[in-house]
Scaffold this motif. Structure first.
Motif, PDB file in Angstrom:
ATOM      1  N   ALA A 105       0.708  -1.273  -0.231  1.00 34.58           N
ATOM      2  CA  ALA A 105      -0.058  -0.092   0.156  1.00 34.58           C
ATOM      3  C   ALA A 105       0.795   1.214  -0.427  1.00 34.58           C
ATOM      4  CB  ALA A 105      -0.669   0.002   1.118  1.00 34.58           C
ATOM      5  N   SER A 106       2.433   0.797   0.524  1.00 38.96           N
ATOM      6  CA  SER A 106       2.930   2.208   0.234  1.00 38.96           C
ATOM      7  C   SER A 106       4.384   1.453  -0.287  1.00 38.96           C
ATOM      8  CB  SER A 106       3.130   2.598   1.667  1.00 38.96           C
ATOM      9  OG  SER A 106       3.816   1.467   2.528  1.00 38.96           O
ATOM     10  N   LEU A 166       7.238   1.375  -6.068  1.00 39.53           N
ATOM     11  CA  LEU A 166       5.879   1.669  -5.799  1.00 39.53           C
ATOM     12  C   LEU A 166       4.791   0.743  -5.409  1.00 39.53           C
ATOM     13  CD1 LEU A 166       4.101   4.651  -9.042  1.00 39.53           C
ATOM     14  CD2 LEU A 166       3.039   4.443  -7.106  1.00 39.53           C
ATOM     15  N   GLY A 167       4.139   1.310  -4.188  1.00 42.74           N
ATOM     16  CA  GLY A 167       2.254   0.764  -4.216  1.00 42.74           C
ATOM     17  C   GLY A 167       1.640   0.756  -4.391  1.00 42.74           C
ATOM     18  N   VAL A 168       1.211  -0.023  -5.169  1.00 44.15           N
ATOM     19  CA  VAL A 168      -0.697   0.197  -5.843  1.00 44.15           C
ATOM     20  C   VAL A 168      -1.479  -0.890  -5.136  1.00 44.15           C
ATOM     21  CG1 VAL A 168       0.891   1.188  -8.064  1.00 44.15           C
ATOM     22  CG2 VAL A 168       0.299  -1.818  -7.522  1.00 44.15           C
ATOM     23  N   GLY A 169      -0.802  -1.432  -4.926  1.00 44.20           N
ATOM     24  CA  GLY A 169      -2.009  -1.935  -3.942  1.00 44.20           C
ATOM     25  C   GLY A 169      -2.532  -3.894  -4.663  1.00 44.20           C
ATOM     26  N   LYS A 170      -3.003  -4.474  -4.184  1.00 48.75           N
ATOM     27  CA  LYS A 170      -4.005  -5.897  -5.444  1.00 48.75           C
ATOM     28  C   LYS A 170      -4.015  -4.770  -6.851  1.00 48.75           C
ATOM     29  CE  LYS A 170      -6.561  -8.285  -1.609  1.00 48.75           C
ATOM     30  NZ  LYS A 170      -7.774  -8.170  -0.911  1.00 48.75           N
ATOM     31  N   ARG A 171      -2.764  -5.697  -7.980  1.00 52.91           N
ATOM     32  CA  ARG A 171      -2.766  -5.871  -9.388  1.00 52.91           C
ATOM     33  C   ARG A 171      -4.199  -5.651  -9.987  1.00 52.91           C
ATOM     34  NH1 ARG A 171       2.427  -4.660 -11.349  1.00 52.91           N
ATOM     35  NH2 ARG A 171       0.978  -4.689 -13.547  1.00 52.91           N
TER      36      ARG A 171
END
Lengths: 478, 466
Positions: free
Chosen positions: B24-25, B40-45
């Protein structure tokens, strides 16, 4: 509530009225005919006519039909005419299929709008010497095909006017408890289960939003629960939630004095859902319906909540109060959470005179509609168009989530951008504070709180969106 | 910014390598061999959306800047999310457009810091890519640069941006391109009867101009698309003077004009085989001894009269002449773009421009273009019910509504009256974009403060496809 002093209209359907000369006959102008001012035309032979122009087929719409019907009533009333004769055969022959679906649809629309246009709130006025100018009898000329819509149209019209009566009643006479009492009274004799939660019960449940907003007034808050379960036992109910702020001073974040008198109408969302469920019961709809109304008075006092206070909603979320005048969403969060917790609704609809921003956005001709689900939004928009309670969809995008993130509490009750996107922020607040997981639509009816120029309705509560809600209860299938 | 393409990862220490992580971060890692890797944290793809991807791309720039790097490398295929159904060329174009936009800062009026500006200089795109993707990246770069030119123009202070300078800027934007730029002055406008533009411009020492740009890259018999942009170089409100807080940023009240100027020059640069016209009525709205007054009735080019109830509702007044002027092209579509009302900002917040059209098909078409381009739109009603709001008492149409509500709708309905010909028929299909809500960048979109450059990306997609 006081006596409304309104007679109920008698509707007669006759295949032929012959030379009946009582009252005024409605006629549509011939091509090229010049019209005098509105009102009743008296002929030398004693005939009386209301002559109106019916638009060309290409320009006529369902919306214009509504206006036309209201104009008929307006003309009759302005001349003190109490009886009118209207040919439904003629009118139906002029309507295209995109305007009305069948004879029943036409009659229902005509009567609903006759009732709405006949309405005036005179409960607090002394009767004039020559009496009130209400229409008393409508004679329809038409075949029996128009029979079925009469009762329907009248019940819907009466439902709308019930809501307007509740709204127009001054706040002194319509406290939260009194609103609950009127709801109970309206459901008397109907298979509607009525209950109202008091302060103690709400404390037990943890309804911090309603209790917090209501704490400033000597008129204690309550929570109205009405259940009409006439549908199959396994059918999930539609839950209607209506904002019932019987008077909104703004609280400690007090409103400017100009226009504050209209804030007696800040319970119209609540009145709408009460009227809708009562109408559903009167119509005998085979549906399961629940109406929830958090009823409070928002007052500035020594015991009132303050900006900066944090309330805990029934949902468990903490709500940071930045402005005590954004109180509607605080009480609605509890009600929406209640809907999810105690029912398993197939649809929840919240109705509220919620934001001034919705008025700035849409003017006075449409309520703002919010729904994350495209299909629900499309259905509501279609039903709104058919019912005459017009709505316009507004965005509920994730981009706006940040607006209501709290600094001290989980959510904040005003958007970070202040008045910009205010109606959207309010809808976002409801979504986040109530943690609603059921299909949900939200109607910000502030733009349609009072009647607009061109509506041909009496000043005061406009009656939106009762017709839409009733239609929704009748038609919603998902 | 320079773009280089290479199939395999680089080991250079001056390049920060960006990878997308499912966290997340964001984390910046210095590897033992001295390289910088930005996760770069983008969460679940699977939860990625097209809108989020735009912000992810822009964030690359801000993280690189924070890590003090001038060069970044990223794996193109890291940005591919199959469920978004984007073609590689579409993604390539989106990538460079948004990197350019995120890299832009308006520093013209600032002194250069000792260590220089922190802008990114080079992007290395890793992966085995076809030449079509490289081409798309180059095209996206051109789009991003043109958006940034629009932003620079809009950001230029009112003291340095007069109607004459805006006209000069239009000529510069057209330089070396097959564009005919004509600037009408006061006398020419008088001859055409453009009393609306002239009326609003009267209060300023800076004379109003009417900018006409024509790019005819299409078939000679193809009717053009006409873009109309509001060009109020500074809006004080006139005699209905704005309050101090509302006057801030009013040098950007020519953002619509800037957008259509650069959309047209971009169309020429991309050699679109289309016929396009851009019209910009350019004025400065000032309070002075010669200003137009509340109560004045102006007669514009259409012959219809405008009752001025508020001199601060000047945008619609000058646009009325431009919409009438547009009729002479017999256009197949007219799109006007204007920072028109505060009401649209109240209505929509900062994440969408207001879309007004009577044509439901165009409404759907524009919304789709909005989603694809990133210049998001939300439709608003143009119902007949609102028309009574703007009926004039002493003129044909009043420039503000009777109530304080529905201001954006009233403004749009006012404009609509001038899209009709002398017989009262709609002269052309028409779309109105009220971009006041998107004039400046919003929080969370990783763009520099100031002009957002909307809706150039949307307009170029429109010109390509319509």
């Amino acid at each position: 509530m006081r006596d409304t002093q309104r007679p109920s209209i008698t509707y007669v359907l006759a295949s032929d009225v012959g030379q009946d000369r009582l009252g005024a006959r409605v006629r549509f102008a011939y091509e090229g005919e010049t019209l005098n001012d509105e009102g009743v035309v008296r002929h030398e032979d004693g005939r009386k006519e209301i002559v109106l122009r019916y638009g060309t087929p290409s320009e006529m719409t369902r919306r214009k039909l509504v206006t036309l019907v209201r104009n008929i009533v307006k003309s009759a009333k302005s001349s003190g005419e109490k009886r009118i004769i209207l040919s439904l055969d003629d009118l139906y022959g002029r309507c295209s299929s995109r305007m009305v679906s069948d004879p029943t649809d036409l009659v229902s629309l005509v009567i609903t709008n006759i009732e709405m246009a006949n309405y005036e709130f005179v409960a607090y006025k002394s009767k004039p010497k020559d009496g009130w100018k209400f229409l008393e009898e409508v004679v329809f000329v038409g075949t029996v095909r128009f029979m079925d819509g009469i009762g329907h149209g009248r019940l819907v019209g009466n439902g709308v006017n019930l809501m307007r009566d509740l709204g127009n009643t001054p706040a002194f006479d319509l406290t939260p408890r009194r609103l609950a009492f009127e709801a109970e009274l309206a459901s008397t004799g109907l298979p509607v289960k009525f209950r109202a939660l008091g302060v103690e019960e709400m404390q037990t449940l943890g309804m911090g939003g309603v209790l917090g907003v209501g704490v400033g007034s000597v008129n204690k808050p309550c929570f109205v629960i009405m259940e009409y379960m006439a549908g199959p036992p396994d059918e999930k109910p539609i839950v209607l939630v209506g904002k019932g702020v019987t008077f909104d001073t703004g609280g400690i974040s007090i409103k400017p004095s100009e226009g504050m008198e209209e804030m007696k109408l800040d319970m119209l969302g609540g009145a709408s859902v009460i009227a809708a469920i009562v109408t559903a019961a009167r119509l005998g709809l085979k549906k399961n319906v629940v109406a929830l109304v958090p009823a409070v008075e928002n007052m500035p006092s020594g015991s009132a909540i303050r900006p900066g206070d944090v309330l805990t909603s029934l949902s468990g979320k903490t709500m940071e109060v930045l402005n005590t005048d954004a109180e509607g969403r605080l009480i609605l969060a509890d009600a929406l959470a209640y809907a999810g917790k105690f029912y398993d609704p197939r649809l929840v609809v919240s109705v509220a005179t919620l934001t001034g921003a919705a008025c700035v956005a849409l003017g006075t001709h449409a309520s703002a509609l919010f729904a994350a689900d495209d299909a629900i939004a499309a259905t509501m928009t279609l039903l709104a168009e058919e019912s005459g309670d017009y709505v316009w969809r507004m965005p509920l995008w994730e981009e706006y989530d940040d607006e209501v993130k709290g600094a001290v509490g989980d959510v904040r009750n005003t958007g970070k951008s202040g008045r910009y996107g205010g109606a959207i922020a309010a809808a976002k607040f409801l979504e986040k504070a109530s943690v609603i997981t059921h299909p949900w639509a939200h109607i910000d009816m502030a733009p349609r709180m009072t009647s607009a120029d061109g509506d041909h309705l009496a000043k005061g509560a406009a009656g939106d969106p009762v017709r839409l809600l009733v239609r929704l209860l009748e038609r919603y299938t998902a | 910014m320079k773009y280089t393409f290479t199939p395999k990862a680089l080991k250079n220490k001056d390049i920060a390598t960006v990878t997308l992580a499912t966290t997340a971060s964001d984390v910046t890692v210095r590897t033992s061999d001295g390289r910088t890797v930005i996760e770069l944290g983008v969460g679940k793809r699977e939860e990625m959306t097209r809108r989020k991807l735009v912000n992810v791309i822009r964030k690359i720039v801000s993280l690189a800047k924070a890590a003090n790097k001038k060069k970044v490398a990223l794996d193109f295929f890291d940005l591919v999310f199959p469920h978004l159904h984007m073609t590689p060329t579409e993604l390539g174009e989106m990538l460079s457009t948004n990197l350019e936009m995120a890299n832009f800062e308006f520093v013209k009026y600032k002194s250069k810091p000792k260590e220089g500006w922190s802008t990114l200089a080079e992007v290395v795109v890793l992966g085995k890519l076809g030449s079509d993707v490289e081409k798309a990246v180059r095209k996206g770069k051109m789009i991003g640069e043109e958006v940034n030119k629009t932003r620079a123009l809009a950001n230029t202070p009112g003291g340095a941006m007069t109607p004459a300078i805006l006209a000069q800027s239009a000529a510069e934007a057209a330089e070396g391109l097959p564009i005919t730029t004509t600037v009408l002055g006061v006398r020419e406008m008088e001859e055409l009867g453009m009393g609306a533009v002239l009326g609003v411009g009267r209060g300023s020492d800076e004379e109003p101009k009417f900018i006409v740009m024509e790019y005819f890259g299409g078939m000679p018999d193809e009717k053009p698309v006409v873009l109309v942009g509001k060009g109020v170089t500074f809006d004080t409100g006139g005699l209905n003077l704005k309050s101090d807080t509302n006057m801030y940023e009013m040098h950007m009240d020519m953002s619509g004009g800037a957008a259509v100027i650069h959309a047209l020059s971009l169309a020429a640069k991309l050699k679109l085989q289309k016929n396009v016209v851009a019209l910009v009525p350019a004025v400065e709205n000032m309070p002075s001894g010669s200003s137009y007054h509340p109560g004045d009735v102006l007669q514009g080019m259409s012959g219809k009269t405008v009752e001025v109830l508020n001199t601060d509702a000047e945008g619609r007044v000058i646009l009325s002449d431009a919409l009438c002027y547009a009729q002479k092209y017999k256009p197949r579509l007219v799109v006007d773009v204007a920072t028109l009302t505060g009401a649209i900002h109240v209505a929509l917040g900062a994440h969408a421009s207001g879309l007004f059209t009577k044509d439901e098909e165009l409404e759907g078409y524009f919304r789709k273009l909005g989603e694809e381009s990133g210049d998001y739109l939300w439709p608003m009603p143009l119902w007949d019910e609102y028309e009574s709001e703007i009926r004039g008492t002493f003129g044909d149409w009043a420039n503000t509504g009777k109530s304080r509500y529905g201001g954006a709708i009233n403004a749009a309905l006012f404009l609509y009256q001038f899209t009709k010909d002398e017989k009262g028929k709609e002269a052309y299909p028409w779309v109105h974009l009220d971009i006041a809500s998107r004039m400046t960048s919003a929080d969370g979109e990783y763009l520099a403060k100031g002009a957002a450059g909307t809706p150039v990306r949307l307009l170029i997609k429109l010109l390509e496809r319509f």
